[in-house]
Design an enzyme around this catalytic site. Structure first.
Site, PDB file in Angstrom:
ATOM      1  N   ASP A  46       1.301  -2.496  12.148  1.00  0.00           N
ATOM      2  CA  ASP A  46       1.592  -2.976  10.792  1.00  0.00           C
ATOM      3  C   ASP A  46       1.888  -4.473  10.843  1.00  0.00           C
ATOM      4  O   ASP A  46       2.924  -4.902  11.355  1.00  0.00           O
ATOM      5  CB  ASP A  46       2.790  -2.206  10.215  1.00  0.00           C
ATOM      6  CG  ASP A  46       2.988  -2.530   8.737  1.00  0.00           C
ATOM      7  OD1 ASP A  46       2.922  -1.604   7.921  1.00  0.00           O
ATOM      8  OD2 ASP A  46       3.197  -3.724   8.410  1.00  0.00           O
ATOM      9  N   THR A  55      -0.732   7.653  -0.953  1.00  0.00           N
ATOM     10  CA  THR A  55      -2.048   7.582  -1.615  1.00  0.00           C
ATOM     11  C   THR A  55      -2.938   6.498  -1.010  1.00  0.00           C
ATOM     12  O   THR A  55      -4.146   6.494  -1.238  1.00  0.00           O
ATOM     13  CB  THR A  55      -1.880   7.247  -3.107  1.00  0.00           C
ATOM     14  OG1 THR A  55      -1.325   5.913  -3.195  1.00  0.00           O
ATOM     15  CG2 THR A  55      -0.949   8.236  -3.787  1.00  0.00           C
ATOM     16  N   ARG A  67       0.849  -1.178   0.000  1.00  0.00           N
ATOM     17  CA  ARG A  67       0.000   0.000   0.000  1.00  0.00           C
ATOM     18  C   ARG A  67       0.893   1.238   0.000  1.00  0.00           C
ATOM     19  O   ARG A  67       1.697   1.414   0.911  1.00  0.00           O
ATOM     20  CB  ARG A  67      -0.888  -0.055   1.242  1.00  0.00           C
ATOM     21  CG  ARG A  67      -2.033   0.877   1.207  1.00  0.00           C
ATOM     22  CD  ARG A  67      -2.916   0.646   2.400  1.00  0.00           C
ATOM     23  NE  ARG A  67      -2.277   1.049   3.649  1.00  0.00           N
ATOM     24  CZ  ARG A  67      -2.931   1.352   4.752  1.00  0.00           C
ATOM     25  NH1 ARG A  67      -4.244   1.268   4.768  1.00  0.00           N
ATOM     26  NH2 ARG A  67      -2.298   1.709   5.836  1.00  0.00           N
ATOM     27  N   ASP A  70       5.248  -5.761   9.255  1.00  0.00           N
ATOM     28  CA  ASP A  70       6.423  -5.402  10.055  1.00  0.00           C
ATOM     29  C   ASP A  70       6.498  -6.237  11.326  1.00  0.00           C
ATOM     30  O   ASP A  70       7.587  -6.646  11.748  1.00  0.00           O
ATOM     31  CB  ASP A  70       6.378  -3.915  10.426  1.00  0.00           C
ATOM     32  CG  ASP A  70       6.770  -3.017   9.255  1.00  0.00           C
ATOM     33  OD1 ASP A  70       7.464  -3.508   8.349  1.00  0.00           O
ATOM     34  OD2 ASP A  70       6.378  -1.837   9.269  1.00  0.00           O
TER      35      ASP A  70
HETATM   36  O1  LIG Z   1      -6.917  -2.400   3.097  1.00  0.00           O
HETATM   37  P1  LIG Z   1      -5.709  -1.624   2.713  1.00  0.00           P
HETATM   38  O2  LIG Z   1      -5.865  -0.140   3.047  1.00  0.00           O
HETATM   39  O3  LIG Z   1      -5.287  -1.816   1.298  1.00  0.00           O
HETATM   40  O4  LIG Z   1      -4.532  -2.086   3.680  1.00  0.00           O
HETATM   41  C1  LIG Z   1      -4.286  -3.411   3.973  1.00  0.00           C
HETATM   42  C2  LIG Z   1      -2.980  -3.858   3.386  1.00  0.00           C
HETATM   43  O5  LIG Z   1      -1.902  -3.212   4.082  1.00  0.00           O
HETATM   44  C3  LIG Z   1      -1.014  -4.208   4.596  1.00  0.00           C
HETATM   45  O6  LIG Z   1      -0.014  -4.510   3.703  1.00  0.00           O
HETATM   46  P2  LIG Z   1       1.245  -3.516   3.470  1.00  0.00           P
HETATM   47  O7  LIG Z   1       0.959  -2.527   2.394  1.00  0.00           O
HETATM   48  O8  LIG Z   1       1.660  -2.927   4.795  1.00  0.00           O
HETATM   49  O9  LIG Z   1       2.337  -4.492   2.907  1.00  0.00           O
HETATM   50  P3  LIG Z   1       3.220  -5.571   3.699  1.00  0.00           P
HETATM   51  O10 LIG Z   1       2.333  -6.746   3.907  1.00  0.00           O
HETATM   52  O11 LIG Z   1       4.338  -5.834   2.770  1.00  0.00           O
HETATM   53  O12 LIG Z   1       3.673  -4.954   4.999  1.00  0.00           O
HETATM   54  C4  LIG Z   1      -1.923  -5.389   4.822  1.00  0.00           C
HETATM   55  O13 LIG Z   1      -1.222  -6.595   4.978  1.00  0.00           O
HETATM   56  C5  LIG Z   1      -2.834  -5.342   3.616  1.00  0.00           C
HETATM   57  O14 LIG Z   1      -2.287  -5.973   2.470  1.00  0.00           O
HETATM   58  O1  LIG Z   2      -3.674  -1.228  10.507  1.00  0.00           O
HETATM   59  C1  LIG Z   2      -3.160  -1.632   9.445  1.00  0.00           C
HETATM   60  C2  LIG Z   2      -3.573  -1.170   8.185  1.00  0.00           C
HETATM   61  C3  LIG Z   2      -2.967  -1.666   7.067  1.00  0.00           C
HETATM   62  N1  LIG Z   2      -1.968  -2.558   7.202  1.00  0.00           N
HETATM   63  C4  LIG Z   2      -1.557  -3.009   8.410  1.00  0.00           C
HETATM   64  O2  LIG Z   2      -0.634  -3.835   8.495  1.00  0.00           O
HETATM   65  N2  LIG Z   2      -2.160  -2.539   9.502  1.00  0.00           N
HETATM   66 MG   LIG Z   3       2.868  -3.611   6.054  1.00  0.00          MG
END
Ligand SMILES: O=P(O)(O)OC[C@H]1O[C@H](OP(=O)(O)OP(=O)(O)O)[C@H](O)[C@@H]1O
Ligand SMILES: O=c1cc[nH]c(=O)[nH]1
Ligand SMILES: [Mg+2]
Length: 209
Positions: A200, A108, A104, A203
């Site tokens: 997160d 944006t 994400r 992370d």
């Molecule tokens: O509903 P949304 O607003 O799209 O957010 C949710 C997304 O954000 C996080 O991923 P992230 O972008 O942090 O990637 P990662 O898993 O690599 O940390 C999570 O694991 C989802 O995929």
């Molecule tokens: O709270 C949140 C939102 C998006 N992605 C995450 O990992 N945590």
């Molecule tokens: Mg993430």
């Protein structure tokens, strides 16, 4: 909301509270994400078709049920969805695994795709998409559309925590998709994080913060 299954079994609520605690380190966080995925899988597969077979017990022969061999695939959304894969495969060892890489954009909040590898016969399979977090719903909606482009007919979405905004978004874009969650939290904050949430997920699973 009839397409949302809120799985609030006491074991799930207890394990989810461990994930929410900021003191929980990556090792325990990973283990508990996996355990939660197994428990959620039990409920999300409640509608698997059965067939009747004849079995000889030590006492007599009678008709019983076994799984009818429905072909399944799970698709984790990278990275965080990877944490749920092993827990699901505990119960569904024959499922194939596709991968979608999405992150994400922090400004944006739009999903950016960076990887995709699906099983060759994905069109014949029912799919469960895995991602611990459903926040704005942008990533889930994009992942579902991506899989629909392969002509897949039955898709379920499994998230550990959802925000109401994410559920609304998936319902609007994909009314056919059933969502399985362990909790629906209050809201999103100004950075698009779920409140109270767990931070997160990626992370915390991989120790990158
Ligand atoms: O509903 P949304 O607003 O799209 O957010 C949710 C997304 O954000 C996080 O991923 P992230 O972008 O942090 O990637 P990662 O898993 O690599 O940390 C999570 O694991 C989802 O995929
Ligand atoms: O709270 C949140 C939102 C998006 N992605 C995450 O990992 N945590
Ligand atoms: Mg993430």
């Amino acid at each position: 909301m009839e397409k949302v299954h809120i799985l609030d079994h006491p074991l799930l609520q207890h394990k989810l509270s461990i994930l929410r605690d900021e003191r929980t380190g990556s090792k325990e966080f990973r283990e508990v994400v996996s355990e939660i995925a197994t428990l959620m899988c039990y409920e999300a597969t409640r509608d698997l078709p059965l067939e009747e077979v004849e079995i000889k017990t030590p006492i007599t022969t009678a008709k019983f049920k076994t799984l009818a061999g429905k072909k399944l695939a799970i698709v984790p959304v990278l990275r965080a969805g990877l944490g749920m894969v092993d827990g699901i495969l505990e119960l569904l060892p024959a499922a194939k695994v596709g991968h979608i890489g999405l992150y994400r954009d922090p400004e944006t909040l739009e999903p950016v795709e960076y990887y995709c590898k699906m099983p060759n016969d994905i069109a014949e399979r029912d799919i469960i998409i895995l991602d611990p977090m459903l926040a704005t719903g942008g990533s889930a909606s994009a992942a579902i559309q991506f899989i629909k482009n392969y002509d897949v007919k039955h898709i379920k979405l499994m998230n550990i925590i959802a925000a109401p905004e994410g559920i609304e978004r998936v319902h609007k874009d994909h009314p056919d998709v059933e969502i399985y969650v362990a909790a629906v939290d209050e809201k999103l904050n100004e950075h698009g994080y779920i409140v109270p949430g767990l931070g997160d997920a990626g992370d915390r699973i991989f120790g990158t913060k």
